[in-house]
Design a protein around this motif. Structure first.
Motif, PDB file in Angstrom:
ATOM      1  N   LYS A   1       0.830  -1.212   0.000  1.00 33.39           N
ATOM      2  CA  LYS A   1       0.000   0.000   0.000  1.00 33.39           C
ATOM      3  C   LYS A   1       0.864   1.260   0.000  1.00 33.39           C
ATOM      4  N   LEU A   2       1.960   1.226   0.740  1.00 38.46           N
ATOM      5  CA  LEU A   2       2.829   2.397   0.802  1.00 38.46           C
ATOM      6  C   LEU A   2       3.530   2.661  -0.533  1.00 38.46           C
ATOM      7  N   TYR A   3       3.834   1.610  -1.260  1.00 37.89           N
ATOM      8  CA  TYR A   3       4.526   1.762  -2.538  1.00 37.89           C
ATOM      9  C   TYR A   3       3.567   1.939  -3.719  1.00 37.89           C
ATOM     10  N   ALA A   4       2.270   1.933  -3.456  1.00 38.02           N
ATOM     11  CA  ALA A   4       1.284   2.071  -4.532  1.00 38.02           C
ATOM     12  C   ALA A   4       1.154   3.540  -4.937  1.00 38.02           C
ATOM     13  N   THR A   5       2.088   3.997  -5.757  1.00 37.20           N
ATOM     14  CA  THR A   5       2.063   5.374  -6.279  1.00 37.20           C
ATOM     15  C   THR A   5       2.171   5.318  -7.802  1.00 37.20           C
ATOM     16  N   LYS A   6       1.922   6.434  -8.422  1.00 38.70           N
ATOM     17  CA  LYS A   6       1.923   6.482  -9.894  1.00 38.70           C
ATOM     18  C   LYS A   6       3.308   6.235 -10.491  1.00 38.70           C
ATOM     19  N   GLU A   7       4.353   6.317  -9.663  1.00 40.90           N
ATOM     20  CA  GLU A   7       5.716   6.066 -10.156  1.00 40.90           C
ATOM     21  C   GLU A   7       6.097   4.591 -10.105  1.00 40.90           C
ATOM     22  N   ASN A   8       5.345   3.787  -9.357  1.00 38.62           N
ATOM     23  CA  ASN A   8       5.778   2.414  -9.083  1.00 38.62           C
ATOM     24  C   ASN A   8       4.924   1.345  -9.761  1.00 38.62           C
ATOM     25  N   GLU A   9       5.626   0.364 -10.326  1.00 45.09           N
ATOM     26  CA  GLU A   9       4.992  -0.846 -10.828  1.00 45.09           C
ATOM     27  C   GLU A   9       5.221  -1.935  -9.786  1.00 45.09           C
ATOM     28  N   LEU A  10       4.143  -2.485  -9.252  1.00 40.05           N
ATOM     29  CA  LEU A  10       4.249  -3.466  -8.176  1.00 40.05           C
ATOM     30  C   LEU A  10       4.048  -4.880  -8.700  1.00 40.05           C
ATOM     31  N   VAL A  11       4.884  -5.784  -8.197  1.00 42.85           N
ATOM     32  CA  VAL A  11       4.707  -7.213  -8.445  1.00 42.85           C
ATOM     33  C   VAL A  11       4.562  -7.864  -7.079  1.00 42.85           C
ATOM     34  N   LEU A  12       3.393  -8.391  -6.802  1.00 46.05           N
ATOM     35  CA  LEU A  12       3.070  -8.916  -5.477  1.00 46.05           C
ATOM     36  C   LEU A  12       3.031 -10.437  -5.532  1.00 46.05           C
ATOM     37  N   LEU A  13       3.857 -11.063  -4.712  1.00 44.09           N
ATOM     38  CA  LEU A  13       4.002 -12.517  -4.749  1.00 44.09           C
ATOM     39  C   LEU A  13       3.576 -13.130  -3.423  1.00 44.09           C
ATOM     40  N   ALA A  14       2.727 -14.140  -3.504  1.00 47.52           N
ATOM     41  CA  ALA A  14       2.287 -14.884  -2.314  1.00 47.52           C
ATOM     42  C   ALA A  14       1.542 -16.127  -2.771  1.00 47.52           C
ATOM     43  N   ARG A  15       1.156 -16.968  -1.823  1.00 48.21           N
ATOM     44  CA  ARG A  15       0.450 -18.217  -2.139  1.00 48.21           C
ATOM     45  C   ARG A  15      -1.046 -18.006  -2.345  1.00 48.21           C
ATOM     46  N   ARG A  16      -1.624 -17.035  -1.639  1.00 53.72           N
ATOM     47  CA  ARG A  16      -3.080 -16.936  -1.558  1.00 53.72           C
ATOM     48  C   ARG A  16      -3.632 -15.986  -2.630  1.00 53.72           C
ATOM     49  N   LYS A  17      -4.183 -16.567  -3.665  1.00 53.86           N
ATOM     50  CA  LYS A  17      -4.676 -15.793  -4.810  1.00 53.86           C
ATOM     51  C   LYS A  17      -5.780 -14.829  -4.414  1.00 53.86           C
ATOM     52  N   ASP A  18      -6.722 -15.291  -3.588  1.00 50.28           N
ATOM     53  CA  ASP A  18      -7.844 -14.429  -3.210  1.00 50.28           C
ATOM     54  C   ASP A  18      -7.357 -13.195  -2.455  1.00 50.28           C
ATOM     55  N   ARG A  19      -6.391 -13.368  -1.568  1.00 49.86           N
ATOM     56  CA  ARG A  19      -5.844 -12.242  -0.807  1.00 49.86           C
ATOM     57  C   ARG A  19      -5.136 -11.248  -1.742  1.00 49.86           C
ATOM     58  N   LEU A  20      -4.387 -11.772  -2.682  1.00 46.03           N
ATOM     59  CA  LEU A  20      -3.660 -10.895  -3.604  1.00 46.03           C
ATOM     60  C   LEU A  20      -4.623 -10.142  -4.523  1.00 46.03           C
ATOM     61  N   GLN A  21      -5.654 -10.807  -4.981  1.00 48.10           N
ATOM     62  CA  GLN A  21      -6.629 -10.140  -5.839  1.00 48.10           C
ATOM     63  C   GLN A  21      -7.343  -9.023  -5.094  1.00 48.10           C
ATOM     64  N   LEU A  22      -7.691  -9.280  -3.834  1.00 47.59           N
ATOM     65  CA  LEU A  22      -8.320  -8.239  -3.020  1.00 47.59           C
ATOM     66  C   LEU A  22      -7.366  -7.073  -2.818  1.00 47.59           C
ATOM     67  N   LEU A  23      -6.111  -7.366  -2.513  1.00 54.10           N
ATOM     68  CA  LEU A  23      -5.129  -6.310  -2.315  1.00 54.10           C
ATOM     69  C   LEU A  23      -4.946  -5.506  -3.599  1.00 54.10           C
ATOM     70  N   LYS A  24      -4.861  -6.177  -4.713  1.00 53.38           N
ATOM     71  CA  LYS A  24      -4.695  -5.481  -5.993  1.00 53.38           C
ATOM     72  C   LYS A  24      -5.824  -4.482  -6.225  1.00 53.38           C
ATOM     73  N   SER A  25      -7.025  -4.848  -5.852  1.00 52.98           N
ATOM     74  CA  SER A  25      -8.177  -3.952  -6.045  1.00 52.98           C
ATOM     75  C   SER A  25      -8.087  -2.699  -5.187  1.00 52.98           C
ATOM     76  N   GLN A  26      -7.235  -2.742  -4.156  1.00 51.06           N
ATOM     77  CA  GLN A  26      -7.087  -1.600  -3.249  1.00 51.06           C
ATOM     78  C   GLN A  26      -5.913  -0.695  -3.618  1.00 51.06           C
ATOM     79  N   LEU A  27      -5.207  -1.031  -4.693  1.00 48.05           N
ATOM     80  CA  LEU A  27      -3.981  -0.312  -5.035  1.00 48.05           C
ATOM     81  C   LEU A  27      -4.125   0.458  -6.348  1.00 48.05           C
ATOM     82  N   ALA A  28      -5.232   1.163  -6.485  1.00 51.76           N
ATOM     83  CA  ALA A  28      -5.519   1.878  -7.728  1.00 51.76           C
ATOM     84  C   ALA A  28      -4.513   2.983  -8.009  1.00 51.76           C
TER      85      ALA A  28
END
Length: 242
Positions: free
Chosen positions: A18-45
């Motif tokens: 969330k802290l790195y979710a800025t217009k300058e940054n491209e984020l690659v988020l890695l983890a086991r839990r797909k549902d958690r990552l998809q939810l997080l992605k939706s919060q990082l507009a």
């Protein structure tokens, strides 16, 4: 900047995302839990882009295959980690090995892929999320403490080896931060920090390029003083806590 964050689905990894979710940054988020990552992605507009990688860091072939697909990573935050809780019983070998796979060996699996990229472009930042528990091996958490101490040694060696190639290595040693990992602890945790407060300290340490950042300072000083005591006295104090 393109940033790979492991263990991004909860705790420190989630808050750093969330802290790195800025217009300058491209984020690659890695983890086991797909549902958690998809939810997080939706919060990082606010991020320039967000890519999710579903992988178990303990499965090295799968992990390396997915990391190889990434292009031009600028920083990796090696945050994925597990704990077995606290117990005086001997840790079963399979559990011990799995913890080392996740907490230590997965980092090398990722860096085996990324370090040649960083070296070729003479740039790159590697952030290790270790722990104050690495500075003293309590008898109730031998596996966790020793895996993080090994990480410290690994991070130090990588920093020395690749400094001449323009690669920066940052080792962060947090104390207790509220997360799924610490929620399992039944004892009083000194200087416990909220997840967002702990993540902000880590974020600021990375921005300042602190090579070694243990916190909270008071907790670090207590552990350091304990380690300076004669062995017989240190043994007595540690054993009195059991």
């Amino acid at each position: 900047m393109k940033i790979l964050i492991t263990g991004a689905s909860s705790g420190i990894g989630q808050e750093l995302s969330k802290l790195y979710a800025t217009k300058e940054n491209e984020l690659v988020l890695l983890a086991r839990r797909k549902d958690r990552l998809q939810l997080l992605k939706s919060q990082l507009a606010n991020a320039k882009s967000v890519e999710i990688l579903i992988a178990d860091v303990g499965k090295f072939d799968e992990l390396q295959e997915k990391v190889r697909l990434l292009e031009s990573v600028d920083m990796v935050i090696l945050n994925a980690g597990i704990s077995l809780g606290h117990s005086l019983e001997i840790t079963p070998f399979d559990d011990f090995k799995n913890l080392y796979d996740v907490n230590l060996l997965a980092n090398h699996a990722i860096l085996e892929v990324l370090l040649p990229q960083f070296k070729a472009k003479r740039n790159g930042k590697i952030v290790f999320i270790s722990s104050l528990a690495s500075l003293i091996s309590m008898p109730t958490s031998v596996a966790y403490s020793s895996s993080k101490r090994a990480m410290n040694a690994y991070a130090e060696g990588i920093r020395y080896k690749y400094k001449k190639h323009g690669i920066k290595v940052i080792n962060i040693l947090p104390g207790f931060i509220k997360s799924e990992m610490t929620d399992k602890n039944s004892f009083k945790m000194p200087f416990l920090l909220d997840t967002d407060a702990g993540a902000k300290r880590i974020y600021n340490a990375i921005a300042s390029e602190r090579r070694f950042y243990p916190f909270p300072l008071r907790f670090y000083l207590i552990i350091s003083l304990l380690n300076m005591l004669p062995q017989f006295l240190r043994d007595k104090i540690v054993n009195s806590l059991l």
